[in-house]
Design a protein around this motif. Structure first.
Motif, PDB file in Angstrom:
ATOM      1  N   LEU A   7       0.606  -1.169   0.058  1.00 36.54           N
ATOM      2  CA  LEU A   7      -0.198   0.098  -0.309  1.00 36.54           C
ATOM      3  C   LEU A   7       0.639   0.800   0.510  1.00 36.54           C
ATOM      4  CD1 LEU A   7      -2.518   1.275   0.445  1.00 36.54           C
ATOM      5  CD2 LEU A   7      -2.496   0.970   2.665  1.00 36.54           C
ATOM      6  N   GLN A   8       2.345   0.941   0.820  1.00 37.70           N
ATOM      7  CA  GLN A   8       2.402   2.349   1.192  1.00 37.70           C
ATOM      8  C   GLN A   8       3.326   2.095  -0.471  1.00 37.70           C
ATOM      9  OE1 GLN A   8       2.644   5.190   3.175  1.00 37.70           O
ATOM     10  NE2 GLN A   8       3.710   5.912   2.077  1.00 37.70           N
ATOM     11  N   ARG A   9       3.971   1.450  -0.825  1.00 33.90           N
ATOM     12  CA  ARG A   9       4.913   1.505  -2.315  1.00 33.90           C
ATOM     13  C   ARG A   9       4.304   1.547  -3.031  1.00 33.90           C
ATOM     14  NH1 ARG A   9       8.633  -2.577  -3.521  1.00 33.90           N
ATOM     15  NH2 ARG A   9      10.142  -1.622  -1.855  1.00 33.90           N
ATOM     16  N   ILE A  10       2.608   1.394  -3.822  1.00 37.08           N
ATOM     17  CA  ILE A  10       1.363   1.864  -4.424  1.00 37.08           C
ATOM     18  C   ILE A  10       1.285   3.804  -4.420  1.00 37.08           C
ATOM     19  CG2 ILE A  10      -0.549   1.999  -5.427  1.00 37.08           C
ATOM     20  CD1 ILE A  10      -0.394  -0.631  -4.540  1.00 37.08           C
ATOM     21  N   LYS A  11       1.321   4.147  -3.021  1.00 39.71           N
ATOM     22  CA  LYS A  11       0.443   5.873  -2.915  1.00 39.71           C
ATOM     23  C   LYS A  11       2.408   6.493  -3.339  1.00 39.71           C
ATOM     24  CE  LYS A  11      -1.893   6.085   1.402  1.00 39.71           C
ATOM     25  NZ  LYS A  11      -1.919   5.908   2.745  1.00 39.71           N
ATOM     26  N   ASP A  12       3.333   6.006  -2.682  1.00 35.14           N
ATOM     27  CA  ASP A  12       4.825   6.127  -3.235  1.00 35.14           C
ATOM     28  C   ASP A  12       4.794   6.480  -4.484  1.00 35.14           C
ATOM     29  OD1 ASP A  12       5.098   7.060  -0.380  1.00 35.14           O
ATOM     30  OD2 ASP A  12       6.756   5.039  -0.237  1.00 35.14           O
ATOM     31  N   ILE A  30      -6.231  -8.484  -6.759  1.00 34.61           N
ATOM     32  CA  ILE A  30      -4.359  -8.628  -7.480  1.00 34.61           C
ATOM     33  C   ILE A  30      -3.784  -9.849  -6.710  1.00 34.61           C
ATOM     34  CG2 ILE A  30      -2.238  -7.422  -8.356  1.00 34.61           C
ATOM     35  CD1 ILE A  30      -4.965  -6.485  -9.796  1.00 34.61           C
ATOM     36  N   LYS A  31      -3.515  -9.858  -5.165  1.00 33.25           N
ATOM     37  CA  LYS A  31      -2.869 -10.981  -4.922  1.00 33.25           C
ATOM     38  C   LYS A  31      -3.464 -12.054  -5.044  1.00 33.25           C
ATOM     39  CE  LYS A  31      -0.505 -10.100  -0.863  1.00 33.25           C
ATOM     40  NZ  LYS A  31      -0.363  -9.592   0.550  1.00 33.25           N
ATOM     41  N   VAL A  51       1.938  -6.886  -7.928  1.00 35.25           N
ATOM     42  CA  VAL A  51       0.775  -6.678  -7.074  1.00 35.25           C
ATOM     43  C   VAL A  51       1.172  -5.557  -6.960  1.00 35.25           C
ATOM     44  CG1 VAL A  51       0.150  -6.596  -4.568  1.00 35.25           C
ATOM     45  CG2 VAL A  51       1.015  -8.768  -5.734  1.00 35.25           C
ATOM     46  N   VAL A  52       2.501  -4.489  -6.747  1.00 33.12           N
ATOM     47  CA  VAL A  52       2.374  -2.801  -7.376  1.00 33.12           C
ATOM     48  C   VAL A  52       1.988  -2.674  -8.098  1.00 33.12           C
ATOM     49  CG1 VAL A  52       4.146  -0.616  -7.066  1.00 33.12           C
ATOM     50  CG2 VAL A  52       4.243  -3.366  -5.522  1.00 33.12           C
ATOM     51  N   ASP A  53       2.746  -3.213  -9.346  1.00 33.68           N
ATOM     52  CA  ASP A  53       2.148  -2.568 -10.723  1.00 33.68           C
ATOM     53  C   ASP A  53       0.984  -2.428 -11.522  1.00 33.68           C
ATOM     54  OD1 ASP A  53       4.818  -1.556 -10.851  1.00 33.68           O
ATOM     55  OD2 ASP A  53       5.632  -3.048 -11.980  1.00 33.68           O
ATOM     56  N   ALA A  54       0.618  -3.734 -11.099  1.00 33.74           N
ATOM     57  CA  ALA A  54      -1.016  -4.254 -11.307  1.00 33.74           C
ATOM     58  C   ALA A  54      -1.692  -3.489 -10.680  1.00 33.74           C
ATOM     59  CB  ALA A  54      -1.355  -5.866 -11.102  1.00 33.74           C
ATOM     60  N   SER A  55      -1.908  -3.204  -9.068  1.00 33.94           N
ATOM     61  CA  SER A  55      -2.710  -2.315  -8.812  1.00 33.94           C
ATOM     62  C   SER A  55      -2.525  -0.945  -8.484  1.00 33.94           C
ATOM     63  CB  SER A  55      -2.398  -2.337  -6.892  1.00 33.94           C
ATOM     64  OG  SER A  55      -2.214  -3.839  -6.457  1.00 33.94           O
ATOM     65  N   ILE A  56      -1.713  -0.648  -9.245  1.00 37.72           N
ATOM     66  CA  ILE A  56      -2.211   0.966  -9.706  1.00 37.72           C
ATOM     67  C   ILE A  56      -2.700   0.934 -10.637  1.00 37.72           C
ATOM     68  CG2 ILE A  56      -0.414   3.073 -10.730  1.00 37.72           C
ATOM     69  CD1 ILE A  56       1.800   1.928  -8.545  1.00 37.72           C
ATOM     70  N   SER A  57      -2.053  -0.055 -11.324  1.00 38.72           N
ATOM     71  CA  SER A  57      -2.558  -0.101 -12.969  1.00 38.72           C
ATOM     72  C   SER A  57      -4.407  -0.159 -13.013  1.00 38.72           C
ATOM     73  CB  SER A  57      -2.205  -0.905 -13.861  1.00 38.72           C
ATOM     74  OG  SER A  57      -2.730  -1.219 -14.938  1.00 38.72           O
ATOM     75  N   ARG A  58      -4.843  -0.843 -12.588  1.00 37.58           N
ATOM     76  CA  ARG A  58      -5.920  -1.574 -12.041  1.00 37.58           C
ATOM     77  C   ARG A  58      -6.694  -0.884 -10.809  1.00 37.58           C
ATOM     78  NH1 ARG A  58     -10.499  -1.658 -12.472  1.00 37.58           N
ATOM     79  NH2 ARG A  58     -11.909  -3.192 -11.517  1.00 37.58           N
ATOM     80  N   PHE A  59      -6.131   0.402 -10.415  1.00 39.03           N
ATOM     81  CA  PHE A  59      -6.744   1.503  -9.789  1.00 39.03           C
ATOM     82  C   PHE A  59      -6.999   2.629 -10.558  1.00 39.03           C
ATOM     83  CE2 PHE A  59      -7.018   5.641  -7.413  1.00 39.03           C
ATOM     84  CZ  PHE A  59      -7.375   5.127  -6.467  1.00 39.03           C
TER      85      PHE A  59
END
Length: 83
Positions: A7-12, A30-31, A51-59
């Motif tokens: 979560l923090q990495r995505i927000k950053d 995603i997980k 998880v980070v890349d796909a979560s950003i893309s999905r968001f």
């Protein structure tokens, strides 16, 4: 990498500030999808970038689900469906 780290990495990376509830839901989806694909119980640390890349893309596609193409003036966007 645990959910709070993801979560923090995505927000950053993406500059999301007040979207914790939505991001947490996206991360879990995603997980779950990744775990199903690799047939595992835990995402290995070396795959946490997925998880980070796909979560950003999905968001970023929230409210644009199913969009395959759009354009305005000389700017256009096409979403992939394979994340």
């Amino acid at each position: 990498m645990d959910n709070d780290d993801v979560l923090q990495r995505i927000k950053d990376i993406a500059g999301f500030e007040d979207s914790d509830t939505t991001l947490k839901a996206v991360i879990e989806l995603i997980k779950a999808r990744l775990l199903n694909l690799i047939d595992a119980d835990k995402v290995p640390d070396e795959l946490s970038y997925i998880v980070v890349d796909a979560s950003i893309s999905r968001f970023n596609r929230i409210s644009d689900e199913g969009k395959t193409s759009s354009g305005e003036n000389e700017v256009s966007a096409t979403w992939q469906v394979d994340d």
